[in-house]
Design an enzyme around this catalytic site. Sequence first.
Site, PDB file in Angstrom:
ATOM      1  CD  GLU A 175      14.534   8.809  -1.228  1.00 12.55           C
ATOM      2  OE1 GLU A 175      15.196   7.787  -1.438  1.00 12.55           O
ATOM      3  OE2 GLU A 175      14.405   9.714  -2.085  1.00 12.55           O
ATOM      4  CG  HIS A 197      -1.978  -5.959   7.970  1.00 12.30           C
ATOM      5  ND1 HIS A 197      -1.276  -6.750   8.850  1.00 12.30           N
ATOM      6  CD2 HIS A 197      -3.185  -5.749   8.557  1.00 12.30           C
ATOM      7  CE1 HIS A 197      -2.029  -7.029   9.902  1.00 12.30           C
ATOM      8  NE2 HIS A 197      -3.190  -6.422   9.753  1.00 12.30           N
ATOM      9  CB  SER A 249      18.015  10.566 -11.851  1.00 14.16           C
ATOM     10  OG  SER A 249      18.965   9.722 -12.480  1.00 14.16           O
ATOM     11  CE  LYS A 252      14.629   7.819 -10.017  1.00 18.17           C
ATOM     12  NZ  LYS A 252      14.251   6.617  -9.310  1.00 18.17           N
TER      13      LYS A 252
END
Length: 459
Positions: A295, A161, A282, A288
């Site tokens: 992804e 979970h 970024s 970043k």
Amino acid sequence: MSDDKTSNIWGGRFSEQTDAFVEEFTASVNFDQRMYKHDIAGSRAHARMLNKIGVLSDADLDAILSGLDTVEQEIENGGFNWSVAREDVHMNIESRLTELAGDAGKRLHTGRSRNDQVATDIRLYLRDNIEHIIALIKQLQNGLLDVAEREADSIMPGFTHLQVAQPVTFGHHMMAWYEMLARDASRFADCKARMNVSPLGAAALAGTSYPIDRAMTAAELGFDAPANNSLDAVSDRDFAIEFCAASAILLTHMSRMSEEMVLWSSAQFDFIELPDRYCTGSSIMPQKKNPDVPELVRGKTGRVNGHLVSLLTLMKSQPLAYNKDNQEDKEPLFDTIDTVLGCLRAFADMVPAIECKRDNMLRAAKQGFSTATDLADYLVRKGVAFRDAHEIVGKAVAYGIETGKDLSEMQLDELQQFSEDIGDDVFEVLALEGSVAARNHIGGTAPEQVRAAVKRARG
Ligand code: ARG
């Protein structure tokens, strides 16, 4: 792409030219030309067989084989003039062959149809790509074995979970990925084995009246046997569906791995460092480092799942035998192949280069009372019933939450408030190293088992 208005191969029956839009609309050459090598291989095998059974003379065979060599070279050096007017890869190659080989070229299609030809080409093309895919999966698996061995002792929290559950080792987690990929590789191998029969000789749908030798063409093309039924051989694309299903499951696995890499590389988890060459920055936020590759792999799963649904829907309700619908099998299939190869290539290079932040993983495993089950098991060994032990440990955890202490940080007398059965041998059990080492059976997370699993996998 030239649009020369040569009259169609089937011109004999027709009294007007194909509408220019329809010609474009029905053409597949822009995407099926990638099967040119397999189309040429199929034609070579077919021509040799026709010669063996006496339908093609030796001179015609020579003209065809040398013409096909020229066509292949022209395609490979970029000098081939692909034409939409010639619809697909098969007719483009045959037309050029006829320009080169004259009447011999016109005899090549004896006893054959584009229906068995295309069914053959796709199988050959897919077979090569499945081999490539399996090789990349194996490469990724080998990388995982190296990481698993390196990190066999590295403790991290195991989750259910997405809540801290029990400590596991990072090596054990990598071996879970390994197992998922092992089933994927075997699914692709199964798919290849089932599709590896030769449609050649099925012709349009019913077979041919020539005394063809289907075993000969099957053997030359590396098929295990000729397909048993001509109607089935030209019409079904279940092998392409099966390939897309195997691909969808593989990508589903890879998207789960991606999700974990995205989470683990976040500042909140901070368990791993992905190689810089697989990340981007970024344009606005200088701090970043984005895990773009995982992804994107996660995102590409969507298109592969979509291709599976496309092919299922394409095949649904098609009457036997060949229907033009089937031309729509190629773009989903080819895009699936390209996507799977790209994702595997990225992972095979990136995953072995993951760096583990062992201290952070260990610290995280110490939060969230990950050894609570170990304490319950300890009490059971002291004679407490499991349900009672569960209750006792639950109370100790509540106390830990209140006081900000992990179970292993409590004093013996603090623990004894909850059960007199707790002695000072409890601390071994509460230590994370003891917890993982205790799960020392096949498939368990103990470092010893991880190393054994790596050894078995390599053996
Ligand atoms: N381009 C076609 C395909 O991909 C080849 C077979 C065409 N056969 C036919 N009878 N129209 O399926």
